[in-house]
Design an enzyme around this catalytic site. Structure first.
Site, PDB file in Angstrom:
ATOM      1  CB  SER A 204      -0.955  -0.064   1.189  1.00 40.98           C
ATOM      2  OG  SER A 204      -2.090   0.691   0.918  1.00 40.98           O
ATOM      3  CG  HIS A 337      -5.400  -2.719   0.939  1.00 41.77           C
ATOM      4  ND1 HIS A 337      -4.712  -2.725  -0.254  1.00 41.77           N
ATOM      5  CD2 HIS A 337      -4.966  -1.630   1.613  1.00 41.77           C
ATOM      6  CE1 HIS A 337      -3.897  -1.682  -0.288  1.00 41.77           C
ATOM      7  NE2 HIS A 337      -4.031  -1.001   0.828  1.00 41.77           N
TER       8      HIS A 337
HETATM    9  C1  MCU Z   1      -2.723   2.239  -1.558  1.00 43.37           C
HETATM   10  O1  MCU Z   1      -2.054   3.011  -0.575  1.00 43.37           O
HETATM   11  C2  MCU Z   1      -2.725   3.918   0.275  1.00 43.37           C
HETATM   12  C3  MCU Z   1      -3.556   4.909  -0.511  1.00 43.37           C
HETATM   13  O2  MCU Z   1      -2.707   5.631  -1.377  1.00 43.37           O
HETATM   14  C4  MCU Z   1      -4.254   5.873   0.432  1.00 43.37           C
HETATM   15  O3  MCU Z   1      -5.106   6.746  -0.275  1.00 43.37           O
HETATM   16  C5  MCU Z   1      -5.052   5.148   1.463  1.00 43.37           C
HETATM   17  O4  MCU Z   1      -5.482   6.093   2.394  1.00 43.37           O
HETATM   18  O5  MCU Z   1      -4.227   4.226   2.137  1.00 43.37           O
HETATM   19  C6  MCU Z   1      -3.602   3.240   1.350  1.00 43.37           C
HETATM   20  C7  MCU Z   1      -2.802   2.436   2.321  1.00 43.37           C
HETATM   21  O6  MCU Z   1      -1.657   2.713   2.585  1.00 43.37           O
HETATM   22  O7  MCU Z   1      -3.488   1.490   2.996  1.00 43.37           O
HETATM   23  C8  MCU Z   1      -2.844   0.788   4.021  1.00 43.37           C
END
Ligand code: MCU
Length: 386
Positions: A204, A337
């Protein structure tokens, strides 16, 4: 070497410059094109307009791509730090000096399989299964550069050294930390890690970080960014076109307000991604020809069409270099996720075996994701670089 050719009326001295030296002399610009272009920038044309024809040209192209990314998105990646380190009982203690300042941090090392073991540097904690025989180096990226929203800009060990006003975003600060971990591995013994067999992973927001670290730190043998989405495997331009088509997808315009992953420099471009000199297919290009397995997930916010088409374009760069199978992407299907699904296991295993364990596994033609037509986003074709 000097050759003197004696002609009847004059003596001419010719300096024979060795081939390697000529190749190393890249002309890296300090200003970058900002003409709007809705298509992904051509990775086989220099900003001057000249063609990239050879692998040596491509190395120079990567230098200008790197410079443009730092100037427009990432902030400056310092390369002058001095690292000292000690290793004891699973802890690598690292001290870094630059700019008249010093910062210290440590990483833990677990699971080395005897001398010269491969290892995966994991941001926070690995969200992929790390196989037996591969050590895990746990890297606390938040400590190097905070990612707690706008008010956290400029905080962390990186900024203790370079100052809170330094242009680097958190992704760049973390990559610098990874670079120092590798310095420390090289400078110490007893940890049983072979610094030439290193992967880097994160999921992420930390997946964006792992992708950028693989791109900026050439001592990384295998990049394993997981579900990085926007700011990682997605291309800014494709995400904007997906957003315009009604998808709930993260874009550059949104990301700069959410957190401090990018440089403040990026604010100027974030609402007009078409004016960026590069896009993230070239992040893959910076990793090339090293190993890269891009793990994604069909969650709208991550931009599955964007990550797939973007990395198809990235894989065209690997193809042009004659090493298409050094890169793959596995983003088919949807799952929770950062919970690694079993249907991506064989591909991940093959990449780890080939690039970290010295195996001969096939990593051929791994392109898995939703339907995404890369030709809609590019107006160039990939040459065969000689
Ligand atoms: C996918 O990574 C991020 C994303 O860019 C953000 O918008 C969201 O808030 O959080 C994601 C993440 O890191 O989830 C753990």
């Amino acid at each position: 070497m000097k050759y003197s050719i004696v002609l009847p009326f004059l003596a001419v001295t010719v300096l024979a410059v060795p081939l390697v030296e000529r190749q190393a002399a890249c002309n890296v610009p300090t200003t970058f094109p900002s003409t709007a272009n809705a298509k992904l920038p051509n990775p086989f044309k220099f900003f001057s307009g000249a063609d990239v024809k050879t692998k040596a040209d491509f190395e120079c192209k990567n230098k200008e791509v790197n410079a443009a990314l730092q100037a427009q998105e990432l902030g400056t990646f310092p390369t002058t730090a001095k690292t000292t380190a000690t290793y004891s009982g699973g802890t690598l203690s690292i001290s870094v000096s630059d700019n008249g300042k010093t910062a210290s941090f440590s990483v833990s090392i677990k699971g080395a399989s005897g001398a010269n073991s491969p290892a995966i540097i994991a941001y926070a904690a690995p969200s992929i299964p790390v196989p037996a025989g591969v050590a895990t180096i746990t890297f606390n990226n938040d400590q190097i550069g905070a990612q707690q929203g706008q008010s956290s800009r400029g905080q962390g060990k990186f900024f203790d050294v370079y100052g809170s006003g330094h242009s680097a975003g958190a992704l760049t600060a973390w990559a610098w930390g990874v670079d120092r971990v590798i310095d420390a591995l090289e400078a110490t013994t007893g940890h049983n890690i072979d610094p030439k067999k290193l992967g880097v992973t994160g999921c992420s927001r930390n997946g964006k970080g792992a992708f950028v670290a693989a791109a900026l730190v050439s001592r990384i043998a295998l990049g394993i960014p997981q579900e990085s989405g926007s700011g990682g495997a997605a291309c800014w331009r494709i995400s904007d076109s997906e957003k315009a088509a009604g998808k709930n997808i993260q874009t550059s315009g949104q990301i700069i307000g959410e957190n401090v992953w990018f440089s403040k420099n990026f604010n100027t471009f974030a609402t007009k991604s078409t004016t960026l000199a590069t896009d993230h297919h070239q992040l893959a290009g910076l990793v090339a020809p090293r190993g890269l397995i891009v793990i994604e997930n069909e969650i709208d916010w991550l931009g599955p069409v964007s990550t797939t088409a973007c990395q198809k374009a990235g894989r065209l760069i690997y193809k042009a270099l004659g090493v298409p199978d050094n890169m793959g992407f596995t983003g088919a299907g949807s799952h929770n996720h950062c919970q690694f699904p079993s249907n991506q296991q064989a591909d991940l295993t093959a990449f780890i075996n080939k690039f970290l364990k010295g195996g001969s596994d096939s990593t051929a033609n791994i392109e898995k994701g939703p339907t995404a037509n890369v030709d809609s986003y590019i107006d160039w074709t990939a040459p065969t670089l000689t």
